[in-house]
Design an enzyme around this catalytic site. Sequence first.
Site, PDB file in Angstrom:
ATOM      1  N   CYS A 116       5.130  36.783 -33.329  1.00  0.00           N
ATOM      2  CA  CYS A 116       5.592  37.953 -33.977  1.00  0.00           C
ATOM      3  C   CYS A 116       6.224  37.356 -35.206  1.00  0.00           C
ATOM      4  CB  CYS A 116       6.378  38.730 -33.067  1.00  0.00           C
ATOM      5  SG  CYS A 116       5.608  39.445 -31.708  1.00  0.00           S
ATOM      6  N   HIS A 256      11.087  43.281 -37.607  1.00  0.00           N
ATOM      7  CA  HIS A 256       9.861  43.203 -36.516  1.00  0.00           C
ATOM      8  C   HIS A 256       9.826  44.532 -35.891  1.00  0.00           C
ATOM      9  CE1 HIS A 256       6.869  42.346 -33.873  1.00  0.00           C
ATOM     10  NE2 HIS A 256       7.765  41.878 -32.800  1.00  0.00           N
ATOM     11  N   ASN A 286       4.037  47.822 -31.078  1.00  0.00           N
ATOM     12  CA  ASN A 286       4.236  46.376 -31.653  1.00  0.00           C
ATOM     13  C   ASN A 286       3.046  45.598 -31.810  1.00  0.00           C
ATOM     14  OD1 ASN A 286       4.911  43.566 -31.915  1.00  0.00           O
ATOM     15  ND2 ASN A 286       6.313  43.413 -30.139  1.00  0.00           N
TER      16      ASN A 286
END
Length: 331
Positions: A116, A256, A286
Site C-alpha cells: 500500500c 492511504h 482499500n
Amino acid sequence: MNNMKKAGIIGVGGYVPERVVDNFEMEKIVDTTDEWITSRTGIRQRRIASDSQATSDLAVEAAREALDSAGIKAEELDLIIVATLTPDSNMPSTACIVQDKIGATRAAAFDLGAACSGFVYGLVTGAQFIQTGAYKKILVIGAETMSRVLDWKDRSTCVLFGDGAGAAVIAEVGEDEGIASFELGSDGSGAEFLIIPAGGSRMPATCEVVQERLNCLKMSGPEVFKFAVRVMADSAKRVVESAGLQMSDIDVMIPHQANTRIIESSSKRLAISEEKMFVNLDKYGNMSGASIPFALYEAHRSGKIKKGDNVLMVGFGAGLTWGAAVLKWSI
Ligand code: UT7
C-alpha cells in the site's frame, strides 16, 4: 550549490472497474453486515474487476489518462514503474506489459513491491531520475486487482479491499514546485501481520496450500491498525517539518484509504482539519497500491487540489512499510 532539478507531477489518471459490489452484496457472500463494515471501516462499496481484466488492463486505462492529462505521448516516456502486489503474473513484470500495451517504445519498465506504500515509493524512486537529469518523463502507476488475492470466505479481510488503478506522470517542474520532502520506511519485523504466505519461494503454490487458501491475503487487523495510526501521524509530522512547513500550511492531505478510523485518528493527532483530508474509501474500499494515486486523481479532477497547493500524502502497508511526501502541486 545544489544542481538537482525539481521533480513533480504533471498529469494524473485513474480507472476503476465498472462492477460495484456494495456491503449488502457482501452480506450474501460472508457472515457480515453493512452496519459492521460501515461503522468499523467507513467502506460502503468497492469495485471488482471483470473476469477478463488483469492488473495491467486497469493500469493501462489509468496510464492513458495520465498521459493525456500531462499532454505527452507514450513514446516520450523514459521509464514506467508499476507499484503492485497483484501483478498479472510473477514474471514478467506488469510494467513491461503496460509498456507494450501503451506503446512506450523508449521506456524502461519495472514493478515495485511496497504494497500500500508502493505509489509513494514509486514516486520518490522516479523522482531521483528526474532530479539528476538522467530521465525526463516517468510514468508511475499504482494498480491492483485485490479481488484475486482475497479469501472470499474470510470476512475479516474480503470486505476491506477493492480493485483499481491510479497513475501520475512525473517530470521536471519549476523551482518552487514539486516534491519538497519525503520519507520512506520499513519494519520487516511486522512482515507476518500482512502477508500472502504461498506462491513464492518460501511456500510454492501446491494443491495443498491452495486448498488451505494460503495463496490468499492474511492480515492481523488490530496489529496493522496500531502501526498505521502511529506511523501516519509520525511520518506526516517529519515530512512537513523537513519541507520547512507547518501542518497549517498543508492544503490537502491524501492518506492511504484503509479505514476512516485511522484517518480520523491521524487528523486529530496532526491537528489537521478533517475537511483537508481527502477520503474516497467509502466508494472504493482499500485499493492498496492504487489507493493514493487514485485519490490524488479524484482530488485533482474534483478541484479539491489546485495549482500551488501543498499536498501531503502518507501511505502504509505490508512489509511493514510506510512512505510520505510533501508536494507543491504544479498543475
Ligand atoms: O492497507 C493495508 C493496511 N490495512 C489496514 O490498514 C487495516 C487495519 N486494520 C483495520 O482496519 C481493522 O483492524 C479492521 C477493520 C480490519 C478490523 O477492525 P477491528 O475493530 O480491529 O476488529 P477486530 O479484528 O478486532 O474484530 C472485532 C470483531 C471480531 O469478533 P469477536 O472476536 O469480537 O467476536 C471479528 O470476528 O469483529 C468481527 N469481525 C466481523 N464481524 C462482522 C471481523 N470482520 C467482520 C466482518 N463482519 N466483516
